[in-house]
Design a protein around this motif. Structure first.
Motif, PDB file in Angstrom:
ATOM      1  N   UNK A 138       4.178 -13.935   6.217  1.00  0.00           N
ATOM      2  CA  UNK A 138       5.454 -13.164   5.686  1.00  0.00           C
ATOM      3  C   UNK A 138       4.588 -11.782   5.431  1.00  0.00           C
ATOM      4  N   UNK A 139       5.374 -10.590   5.767  1.00  0.00           N
ATOM      5  CA  UNK A 139       6.788 -10.631   6.109  1.00  0.00           C
ATOM      6  C   UNK A 139       7.021 -10.966   7.487  1.00  0.00           C
ATOM      7  N   UNK A 144      11.736  -9.015   5.071  1.00  0.00           N
ATOM      8  CA  UNK A 144      10.606  -8.456   4.274  1.00  0.00           C
ATOM      9  C   UNK A 144       9.873  -9.392   3.580  1.00  0.00           C
ATOM     10  N   UNK A 145      10.381 -10.647   3.463  1.00  0.00           N
ATOM     11  CA  UNK A 145       9.817 -11.605   2.708  1.00  0.00           C
ATOM     12  C   UNK A 145       9.818 -11.440   1.292  1.00  0.00           C
ATOM     13  N   UNK A 146      10.941 -10.913   0.877  1.00  0.00           N
ATOM     14  CA  UNK A 146      11.058 -10.795  -0.747  1.00  0.00           C
ATOM     15  C   UNK A 146      11.741 -11.896  -1.417  1.00  0.00           C
ATOM     16  N   UNK A 190      12.183  -3.291   2.808  1.00  0.00           N
ATOM     17  CA  UNK A 190      10.996  -3.353   3.628  1.00  0.00           C
ATOM     18  C   UNK A 190      10.993  -1.852   4.177  1.00  0.00           C
ATOM     19  N   UNK A 191      12.080  -1.210   4.106  1.00  0.00           N
ATOM     20  CA  UNK A 191      11.997   0.265   4.714  1.00  0.00           C
ATOM     21  C   UNK A 191      11.452   1.416   3.348  1.00  0.00           C
ATOM     22  N   UNK A 206       6.493  -3.997   6.902  1.00  0.00           N
ATOM     23  CA  UNK A 206       7.073  -2.989   6.068  1.00  0.00           C
ATOM     24  C   UNK A 206       6.726  -1.520   6.463  1.00  0.00           C
ATOM     25  N   UNK A 207       7.505  -0.811   6.308  1.00  0.00           N
ATOM     26  CA  UNK A 207       7.445   0.701   6.685  1.00  0.00           C
ATOM     27  C   UNK A 207       7.740   1.497   5.477  1.00  0.00           C
TER      28      UNK A 207
END
Length: 387
Positions: free
Chosen positions: A378-379, A253-255, A212-213, A383-384
């Motif tokens: 979610x997430x 991150x919801x992955x 998520x980064x 996310x960034x």
């Protein structure tokens, strides 16, 4: 469950390893000696000896990735090159995404499907130009994936890239760190991909990852992996991180984790991955399982993947049953643990479609008790990615 998994359950961390395998059965990555030198705690995962954590611990590695940068060894994953003018068209017969419209220098997340619309694996596909597509697949599925590709891609050649390593440099400092060794990396857009020299080493670099980064995944010859890893770790912003932090980061991150959150009995619609179905593909409906997937898109699936926020501090584990407030069966948790960022338990689950709305109250059947929880978007952590 092996003893390593039991100990991490007590600490409220996700369990990502299965039963212990005989040490002689475990394969090693090109960075195995470096892991040992850095004092990593090793476990067997997907048939490979992999670092679970280093001396700082999973929570410290997780937080360092969110605040600075962390380096992960993901060399256990499978890499293959598809060659030929018809490779994109042939791959489209196995996935629902628009691969022929993927421009050189761009990468796309997609899923391999079976005839019922179930997910055989989730895959990254990069168009490297010159009639070449680079595929990265999950370690647990790579043998089956490569056999599936070879049997179904016609005249397109599948070159399995043995002996390559894959590094993931993730976190807000990743661009500056990698840019010092490869200035062109900083200009890559999110989901961009290019062949670059990194500290003089020929690499294929994509601006992507599973935390998520902002960050990068770097494919390179295995023989040069330790040299590059040491160069990256020499930066004060970077520490090594293992599978434990990778799992907590991807959960926040919801992955999805293949085998937990997606599998051959799960469709992209149920999994919240309908966005992988290209607009053009929704006109032709010419991919495996298209009829079942189209029906779910038009009429709705019976279940959906959702986030859960359990009340209290106790983590909710994979396999825990979920019931509605009226006592009827609602679903099952597929991934769960304690979020270092939120300082609270989080989980992902499949629940009945009528219970999938955000904030819906449910009950978790854990340890002979009913623990309250609510459906969450979610997430869990925004996310960034690079813009």
């Amino acid at each position: 469950m092996g003893p390593a998994g039991d100990r991490h359950a007590e600490r409220g961390l996700p369990i990502i390893i299965g039963p212990d395998e005989a040490p002689k059965a475990a394969k090693t990555t090109p960075l195995d000696a470096l892991h040992q030198a850095l004092g990593a705690r090793m476990v067997t995962f997907a048939g490979y000896s992999m670092p679970l954590q280093y001396r700082p611990g999973i929570v410290a590695e997780h937080r360092h990735c969110r605040e600075h940068a962390a380096l992960f060894d993901v060399s256990h994953m499978g890499q293959a090159m598809l060659h030929g003018a018809a490779a994109a068209a042939a791959l489209e017969q196995l996935v629902p995404s628009d691969i022929m419209g993927l421009s050189p220098g761009r990468q796309r997340y997609t899923v391999l499907l079976n005839e019922a619309g179930g997910i055989l694996d989730d895959v990254m596909v990069a168009n490297l130009g010159q009639e070449r597509l680079l595929l990265v697949v999950n370690a647990s599925r790579k043998d089956a994936d490569f056999a599936h590709l070879a049997a179904n891609l016609g005249e397109s050649r599948v070159e399995v890239l043995e002996g390559r390593a894959l590094l993931a440099l993730q976190g807000p400092s990743a661009a500056a760190v990698l840019g010092a060794l490869a200035p062109q990396a900083g200009s890559l857009p999110f989901m961009g991909s290019a062949a670059l020299g990194v500290a003089g080493i020929p690499c294929i670099v994509s601006r992507s990852g599973y935390t998520g980064e902002d960050g990068f995944e770097i494919s390179l010859p295995g023989a040069q992996a330790e040299d590059l890893a040491r160069r990256l770790l020499a930066a004060t912003e970077v520490i090594p991180a293992g599978l434990g932090a990778r799992d907590t980061l991807r959960l926040e991150a919801g992955f999805c984790l293949y085998g937990n959150d997606i599998d051959e009995l799960t469709t992209p619609v149920e999994a919240g991955l309908a966005w992988t179905i290209g607009k053009r593909r929704r006109v032709a409906w010419d991919f495996p399982g298209a009829a079942a997937i189209r029906d779910q898109l038009e009429n709705g699936p019976t279940r959906r993947r959702v986030g859960l926020r359990p009340e209290g501090r106790a983590p909710a584990r994979s396999g825990i049953e979920i019931v509605a407030e009226d006592g009827t069966r609602a679903g099952t948790i597929t991934s769960g643990g304690f979020s270092p960022t939120l300082s609270a338990p989080i989980a992902m689950a499949y629940v009945r479609a009528d219970l999938a709305a955000e904030t819906t109250p449910v009950l978790l059947l854990a340890r002979n008790r009913q623990l309250p929880a609510r459906v969450s978007k979610l997430p869990f952590v925004p996310h960034r990615y690079a813009s």
